[in-house]
Design a protein around this motif. Structure first.
Motif, mmCIF file in Angstrom:
data_model
loop_
_atom_site.group_PDB
_atom_site.id
_atom_site.type_symbol
_atom_site.label_atom_id
_atom_site.label_comp_id
_atom_site.label_asym_id
_atom_site.label_seq_id
_atom_site.Cartn_x
_atom_site.Cartn_y
_atom_site.Cartn_z
ATOM 1 N N ALA A 39 0.819 -1.218 0.000
ATOM 2 C CA ALA A 39 0.000 0.000 0.000
ATOM 3 C C ALA A 39 0.856 1.273 0.000
ATOM 4 C CB ALA A 39 -0.924 -0.003 1.219
ATOM 5 N N GLY A 40 2.170 1.092 -0.121
ATOM 6 C CA GLY A 40 3.058 2.245 -0.201
ATOM 7 C C GLY A 40 3.527 2.770 1.138
ATOM 8 N N LYS A 41 3.346 1.996 2.193
ATOM 9 C CA LYS A 41 3.740 2.419 3.545
ATOM 10 C C LYS A 41 5.137 1.908 3.886
ATOM 11 C CE LYS A 41 -0.422 4.092 4.131
ATOM 12 N NZ LYS A 41 -0.657 5.548 4.096
ATOM 13 N N LYS A 42 5.806 2.662 4.753
ATOM 14 C CA LYS A 42 7.138 2.244 5.221
ATOM 15 C C LYS A 42 6.991 1.596 6.596
ATOM 16 C CE LYS A 42 9.853 5.730 2.756
ATOM 17 N NZ LYS A 42 10.423 4.741 1.831
ATOM 18 N N CYS A 43 7.628 0.442 6.757
ATOM 19 C CA CYS A 43 7.496 -0.325 8.006
ATOM 20 C C CYS A 43 8.860 -0.665 8.583
ATOM 21 C CB CYS A 43 6.752 -1.642 7.751
ATOM 22 S SG CYS A 43 5.100 -1.453 7.101
ATOM 23 N N LEU A 44 8.886 -0.715 9.911
ATOM 24 C CA LEU A 44 10.018 -1.293 10.630
ATOM 25 C C LEU A 44 9.465 -2.432 11.482
ATOM 26 C CD1 LEU A 44 12.945 -1.431 11.686
ATOM 27 C CD2 LEU A 44 12.289 0.262 13.427
ATOM 28 N N VAL A 45 10.032 -3.615 11.310
ATOM 29 C CA VAL A 45 9.627 -4.789 12.077
ATOM 30 C C VAL A 45 10.716 -5.104 13.092
ATOM 31 C CG1 VAL A 45 9.033 -7.252 11.977
ATOM 32 C CG2 VAL A 45 8.338 -5.724 10.119
ATOM 33 N N ILE A 46 10.335 -5.222 14.375
ATOM 34 C CA ILE A 46 11.298 -5.605 15.408
ATOM 35 C C ILE A 46 10.844 -6.901 16.074
ATOM 36 C CG2 ILE A 46 12.023 -3.224 15.829
ATOM 37 C CD1 ILE A 46 10.351 -3.280 18.433
ATOM 38 N N ASP A 47 11.817 -7.681 16.520
ATOM 39 C CA ASP A 47 11.502 -8.950 17.177
ATOM 40 C C ASP A 47 12.536 -9.214 18.261
ATOM 41 O OD1 ASP A 47 11.149 -11.910 17.688
ATOM 42 O OD2 ASP A 47 9.691 -11.649 16.078
ATOM 43 N N LYS A 48 12.072 -9.701 19.419
ATOM 44 C CA LYS A 48 13.001 -9.931 20.531
ATOM 45 C C LYS A 48 13.843 -11.192 20.342
ATOM 46 C CE LYS A 48 9.635 -12.282 23.540
ATOM 47 N NZ LYS A 48 8.933 -12.217 24.834
ATOM 48 N N ARG A 49 13.406 -12.080 19.454
ATOM 49 C CA ARG A 49 14.200 -13.295 19.193
ATOM 50 C C ARG A 49 15.348 -12.987 18.231
ATOM 51 N NH1 ARG A 49 9.181 -17.594 18.325
ATOM 52 N NH2 ARG A 49 8.658 -17.864 20.525
ATOM 53 N N PRO A 50 16.325 -13.896 18.162
ATOM 54 C CA PRO A 50 17.463 -13.649 17.263
ATOM 55 C C PRO A 50 17.145 -13.911 15.793
ATOM 56 C CG PRO A 50 17.772 -15.703 18.459
ATOM 57 C CD PRO A 50 16.553 -15.060 19.045
ATOM 58 N N GLN A 51 15.928 -14.399 15.506
ATOM 59 C CA GLN A 51 15.554 -14.662 14.125
ATOM 60 C C GLN A 51 14.125 -14.179 13.881
ATOM 61 O OE1 GLN A 51 16.057 -17.633 16.227
ATOM 62 N NE2 GLN A 51 13.859 -17.564 16.707
ATOM 63 N N LEU A 52 13.767 -14.080 12.614
ATOM 64 C CA LEU A 52 12.428 -13.662 12.218
ATOM 65 C C LEU A 52 11.510 -14.877 12.079
ATOM 66 C CD1 LEU A 52 13.519 -11.129 9.433
ATOM 67 C CD2 LEU A 52 12.778 -10.563 11.757
ATOM 68 N N GLY A 53 10.206 -14.631 12.160
ATOM 69 C CA GLY A 53 9.251 -15.698 11.874
ATOM 70 C C GLY A 53 8.377 -16.119 13.033
ATOM 71 N N GLY A 54 8.664 -15.618 14.241
ATOM 72 C CA GLY A 54 7.843 -16.031 15.377
ATOM 73 C C GLY A 54 7.846 -17.538 15.556
ATOM 74 N N ASN A 55 6.679 -18.097 15.852
ATOM 75 C CA ASN A 55 6.605 -19.530 16.149
ATOM 76 C C ASN A 55 6.627 -20.417 14.910
ATOM 77 O OD1 ASN A 55 6.543 -18.928 18.823
ATOM 78 N ND2 ASN A 55 4.490 -19.691 19.223
ATOM 79 N N VAL A 56 6.570 -19.838 13.706
ATOM 80 C CA VAL A 56 6.652 -20.690 12.506
ATOM 81 C C VAL A 56 8.103 -20.856 12.033
ATOM 82 C CG1 VAL A 56 4.326 -20.071 11.767
ATOM 83 C CG2 VAL A 56 6.278 -18.854 10.792
ATOM 84 N N TYR A 57 9.037 -20.260 12.747
ATOM 85 C CA TYR A 57 10.451 -20.355 12.363
ATOM 86 C C TYR A 57 10.919 -21.812 12.302
ATOM 87 C CZ TYR A 57 15.548 -20.135 12.833
ATOM 88 O OH TYR A 57 16.901 -20.321 12.668
ATOM 89 N N CYS A 58 11.659 -22.128 11.252
ATOM 90 C CA CYS A 58 12.226 -23.473 11.082
ATOM 91 C C CYS A 58 13.752 -23.416 11.142
ATOM 92 C CB CYS A 58 11.805 -24.080 9.742
ATOM 93 S SG CYS A 58 10.049 -24.441 9.613
ATOM 94 N N GLU A 59 14.320 -24.465 11.694
ATOM 95 C CA GLU A 59 15.781 -24.579 11.812
ATOM 96 C C GLU A 59 16.211 -25.821 11.038
ATOM 97 O OE1 GLU A 59 18.288 -23.546 15.595
ATOM 98 O OE2 GLU A 59 17.547 -25.590 15.783
ATOM 99 N N GLU A 60 17.157 -25.667 10.132
ATOM 100 C CA GLU A 60 17.583 -26.817 9.330
ATOM 101 C C GLU A 60 18.561 -27.690 10.121
ATOM 102 O OE1 GLU A 60 20.062 -27.838 5.316
ATOM 103 O OE2 GLU A 60 18.675 -26.121 5.204
#
Length: 373
Positions: free
Chosen positions: A24-45
């Motif tokens: 929609a043309g908006k500027k966003c900043l996303v912050i997360d307290k974990r060391p990686q992005l994705g919340g609870n759906v994060y996968c580790e290989e």
């Protein structure tokens, strides 16, 4: 630079919101307290296998718009959720269907299965002597009868909630689906699957080109004064924490995992096996490779990764997972939601910020509806 949105949390709600805001043309900043992005759906290989680090996530929906959207970000595979229940070494198919009833009673027709269930339901209703069920145990017995309850529900539920079924309110289960067909597909939705290459592909696609910072705790950082950095805040953390627990703390259930590598290509033959008795302290065992590997692919990968899942009471410092749907918490959550509704320029989104259990597809639907308005 001042952003249009500061988004706290990079899970599915936050990442999807950022995607549509950027569109929609908006500027966003996303912050997360974990060391990686994705919340609870994060996968580790691990060993070439995408391990669902924070628990199994299976995407399912009947909303074609949502299904087409997620597949426009990353292709989804054909995974179908067909869990198996292990009760003291005996295996039963889930959800409750003709395979389950055949395994339990030896019946082979829907008429025989229905007669067996109706007989046991009648016994439970008669035992109440005209009164309404007072707890989960009485409610469940009236819905499915003693054999299914004592084999597949009672001890599993007690492990999940950390309380006896006689201590849990009846309203927790208003219905228990019973299928009179030989169908082990857990979900009724038209579409289901797992992103090819794991959920990180979905999150990376949603957040492509968006400013993101990890290892940032919103409440212990400069971003707590969010209106210095953005016109609006999107908050996906726990709603009671946002208001500094001013009305009291909400209760949560949480889960922990013991994950190990097995020196075998196929450990249990299924992605999800529930352990429904107290003999095992864990509620289920996840074998992660079965979410994305099928047929010969399973054996081409010589090792496997399995996770035992344990349900426990939430304590400070743990990750909150599931709202506790009892009268006290529902009333307290409503009070917090009223406070949230009066917050100017703040969007509360997702399971923690709304104190409601959501599957993944409805979270995406919420964001879509927000931007349609």
């Amino acid at each position: 630079m001042k952003y249009d949105y500061l988004i706290v949390g990079s899970g599915l709600f936050g990442a999807t919101f950022a995607y549509f805001a950027k569109k929609a043309g908006k500027k966003c900043l996303v912050i997360d307290k974990r060391p990686q992005l994705g919340g609870n759906v994060y996968c580790e290989e691990v060993e070439g296998i995408n391990v669902h680090k924070y628990g199994a996530h299976i995407f399912h929906t009947s909303n074609k718009e949502v299904w087409n959207f997620v597949n426009s970000i990353v292709e989804f595979n054909r995974y179908t959720n067909c869990p198996v229940a292990n009760y003291k070494g005996k295996l039963y198919n889930l959800p409750f269907n003709m395979n389950t009833f055949c395994q339990m009673w030896g019946v082979t027709t829907p008429e025989e299965a229905k007669a067996k269930i109706d007989e046991q339901k009648s016994e439970a209703v008669a035992a109440l002597n005209g009164r309404e069920p007072q707890n989960l145990e009485e409610q469940a017995l009236c819905l499915v009868g003693r054999d299914i309850f004592y084999t597949l529900i009672k001890e599993y539920t007690e492990k999940q909630w950390g309380r006896k079924c006689t201590e849990l309110p009846a309203f927790i289960i208003k219905r228990l689906p019973v299928r009179m067909v030989f169908d082990n597909n857990y979900f009724n939705d038209k579409y289901q699957g797992i992103p090819v290459g794991g959920y990180n592909k979905l999150i990376d696609g949603l957040l492509e080109g968006i400013d993101c910072k990890t290892d940032v705790d919103f409440f212990n950082s400069e971003y707590k004064d969010w209106n210095k950095f953005a016109d609006k805040l999107v908050y996906t953390g726990a709603i009671d924490e946002y208001f500094n627990y001013s009305l009291g703390k909400l209760d949560w259930r949480t889960v922990s995992f013991k994950t190990r590598i097995e020196d075998t290509a196929n450990f249990q033959g299924n992605a999800v096996v529930n352990y429904t008795s107290h003999e095992k302290p864990y509620t289920r065992v996840i074998e992660h490779k079965h979410f994305e590997m099928f047929g010969q692919e399973v054996y081409d990968c010589p090792k496997s990764v399995v996770s035992e899942e344990y349900s426990t009471e939430y304590k400070d410092g743990m990750e909150p997972y599931y709202p506790v749907n009892d009268e006290r918490n529902n009333q307290l959550a409503d009070q917090y939601r009223k406070l949230a509704a009066n917050e100017e320029n703040v969007v509360f989104g997702g399971r923690l910020a709304q104190y409601k259990y959501y599957d993944m597809a409805p979270v995406i639907e919420q964001v879509m509806e927000y931007f349609k308005k």
